[in-house]
Design an enzyme around this catalytic site. Structure first.
Site, mmCIF file in Angstrom:
data_model
loop_
_atom_site.group_PDB
_atom_site.id
_atom_site.type_symbol
_atom_site.label_atom_id
_atom_site.label_comp_id
_atom_site.label_asym_id
_atom_site.label_seq_id
_atom_site.Cartn_x
_atom_site.Cartn_y
_atom_site.Cartn_z
ATOM 1 N N ASP A 2 0.852 -1.078 -0.201
ATOM 2 C CA ASP A 2 -0.063 -0.014 0.100
ATOM 3 C C ASP A 2 0.899 1.311 0.133
ATOM 4 O O ASP A 2 1.902 0.989 0.023
ATOM 5 C CB ASP A 2 -1.201 0.032 1.147
ATOM 6 C CG ASP A 2 -0.154 -0.507 2.580
ATOM 7 O OD1 ASP A 2 0.822 -0.300 2.731
ATOM 8 O OD2 ASP A 2 -0.840 -0.917 3.308
ATOM 9 N N ASN A 12 -7.617 -3.649 14.266
ATOM 10 C CA ASN A 12 -9.056 -3.763 13.751
ATOM 11 C C ASN A 12 -9.217 -4.993 12.666
ATOM 12 O O ASN A 12 -10.140 -5.064 12.214
ATOM 13 C CB ASN A 12 -9.666 -2.502 13.296
ATOM 14 C CG ASN A 12 -8.834 -2.096 12.000
ATOM 15 O OD1 ASN A 12 -8.021 -2.667 11.313
ATOM 16 N ND2 ASN A 12 -9.313 -0.919 11.208
ATOM 17 N N HIS A 53 -7.501 -5.363 9.902
ATOM 18 C CA HIS A 53 -6.940 -4.987 8.483
ATOM 19 C C HIS A 53 -5.613 -5.856 8.093
ATOM 20 O O HIS A 53 -5.045 -6.218 9.052
ATOM 21 C CB HIS A 53 -7.125 -3.541 8.286
ATOM 22 C CG HIS A 53 -5.776 -2.818 8.737
ATOM 23 N ND1 HIS A 53 -5.973 -1.481 9.288
ATOM 24 C CD2 HIS A 53 -4.515 -3.020 8.870
ATOM 25 C CE1 HIS A 53 -4.686 -1.207 9.705
ATOM 26 N NE2 HIS A 53 -3.711 -2.040 9.253
ATOM 27 N N GLU A 86 -9.664 -2.221 5.276
ATOM 28 C CA GLU A 86 -10.204 -1.978 6.518
ATOM 29 C C GLU A 86 -11.513 -3.100 6.692
ATOM 30 O O GLU A 86 -12.151 -3.335 5.650
ATOM 31 C CB GLU A 86 -10.500 -0.581 6.673
ATOM 32 C CG GLU A 86 -9.380 0.502 6.543
ATOM 33 C CD GLU A 86 -8.566 0.672 7.879
ATOM 34 O OE1 GLU A 86 -8.600 -0.407 8.574
ATOM 35 O OE2 GLU A 86 -8.061 1.757 8.040
HETATM 36 C C1 GLP Z 1 -0.623 -0.429 8.832
HETATM 37 C C2 GLP Z 1 -0.298 -0.933 7.356
HETATM 38 C C3 GLP Z 1 -0.227 -2.488 7.218
HETATM 39 C C4 GLP Z 1 0.750 -2.927 8.567
HETATM 40 C C5 GLP Z 1 -0.262 -2.906 9.668
HETATM 41 C C6 GLP Z 1 0.127 -3.154 10.822
HETATM 42 O O1 GLP Z 1 -1.357 0.229 8.779
HETATM 43 N N1 GLP Z 1 -0.925 -0.494 6.177
HETATM 44 O O2 GLP Z 1 0.506 -2.737 5.955
HETATM 45 O O3 GLP Z 1 1.092 -4.430 8.208
HETATM 46 O O4 GLP Z 1 -1.042 -1.758 9.618
HETATM 47 O O5 GLP Z 1 1.089 -2.246 11.448
HETATM 48 P P1 GLP Z 1 1.928 -2.146 12.772
HETATM 49 O O6 GLP Z 1 3.081 -3.468 12.447
HETATM 50 O O7 GLP Z 1 2.877 -0.813 12.736
HETATM 51 O O8 GLP Z 1 1.076 -2.431 13.672
#
Ligand code: GLP
Length: 242
Positions: free
Chosen positions: A68, A137, A139, A144
């Site tokens: 992304d 959440n 995702h 989402e």
């Molecule tokens: C983010 C990204 C994801 C990531 C996830 C977990 O918002 N878009 O690609 O894997 O959420 O992030 P984190 O490892 O900082 O908790």
């Protein structure tokens, strides 16, 4: 999932995940690898860099594909996800920066940029192995809750939960983007292998929903149960409710 490992801490999560990628690249030095940003992935990149320096693993012919990108940030913006991959991984190994791919968040037409990225993934024959983090959440990438099973790469609105979680990465005073271009659920499920990593207790509920709840858009990560080669790696804190 095809396998579910619970390890001691966040560092071991990254090391375990990296082992899958090292194996794929050893078998195919021209592999297409899907990469995730975020705090959980840090130890994964540290382990990959170590494989490069100590085991002489080469990324010279590898192409990398981000899940992304924020809409409104150019590649050179310090908070762009393209830049995050370069800073945490690309510039420490031998992959040419032209082989690090991400959706174009600065494109004036995000729908068009998303279609270009979906087309790029198809034209290279898809991703051999995809790394995924897990949102609090449920995702995956920026899919989402509510994201459909058949979604492709597209512009998406970020939820309040995600905005709160990621605001810490933006310096005070700078408003973070509210939208992103994200691979869709269907895009992600096309990867031949998938490695999902989760660490810390903030992910415990989401991991439980993903593995034990009903499969559906309320928990986008639950759709991974429809894929036959998903490997889940969690530390004890994240796995404590499973
Ligand atoms: C983010 C990204 C994801 C990531 C996830 C977990 O918002 N878009 O690609 O894997 O959420 O992030 P984190 O490892 O900082 O908790």
């Amino acid at each position: 999932p095809a396998s579910f490992s619970v390890v001691g801490d966040a560092r071991e999560v990254g090391e375990e995940a990296a082992r899958f990628f090292v194996e794929v690249i050893n078998n195919n030095p021209r592999a297409n690898i899907g990469l995730a940003t975020g705090a959980t992935a840090r130890s994964f990149y540290t382990a990959l860099i170590k494989a490069h320096t100590e085991l002489k693993l080469s990324f010279a012919a590898v192409n990398t594909f981000n899940l992304d990108e924020y809409i409104g940030l150019s590649r050179s913006h310090p908070n762009s996800y393209w830049n995050e991959i370069v800073e945490q991984f690309g510039r420490h190994v031998d992959v040419p920066l032209t082989q690090i791919h991400a959706p174009d968040g600065a494109h004036q037409d995000p729908e068009a940029a998303a279609a270009v990225y979906e087309g790029l993934l198809a034209s290279v024959g898809g991703v051999d192995i995809q790394l995924l983090g897990l949102g609090r959440n449920g995702h995956i990438a920026f899919n989402e809750p509510g994201s459909p099973f058949d979604s492709c790469t597209r512009p998406v609105d970020l939820t309040t939960s995600t905005l709160q979680a990621n605001q810490v990465h933006f310096p005070s005073g700078e408003t973070m983007p509210q939208r992103a271009i994200s691979m869709g659920i269907a895009t992600i499920l096309k990867a031949r292998r998938i490695v999902l990593i989760a660490s810390g207790q903030a992910k415990a509920e989401a991991l439980k929903d993903m593995l034990r709840g009903t499969i559906g858009p309320h928990c986008p990560a639950s759709f991974l149960r429809a894929h036959s080669a998903v490997h889940v790696i969690a530390d004890r804190d994240a796995a404590r409710l499973v």
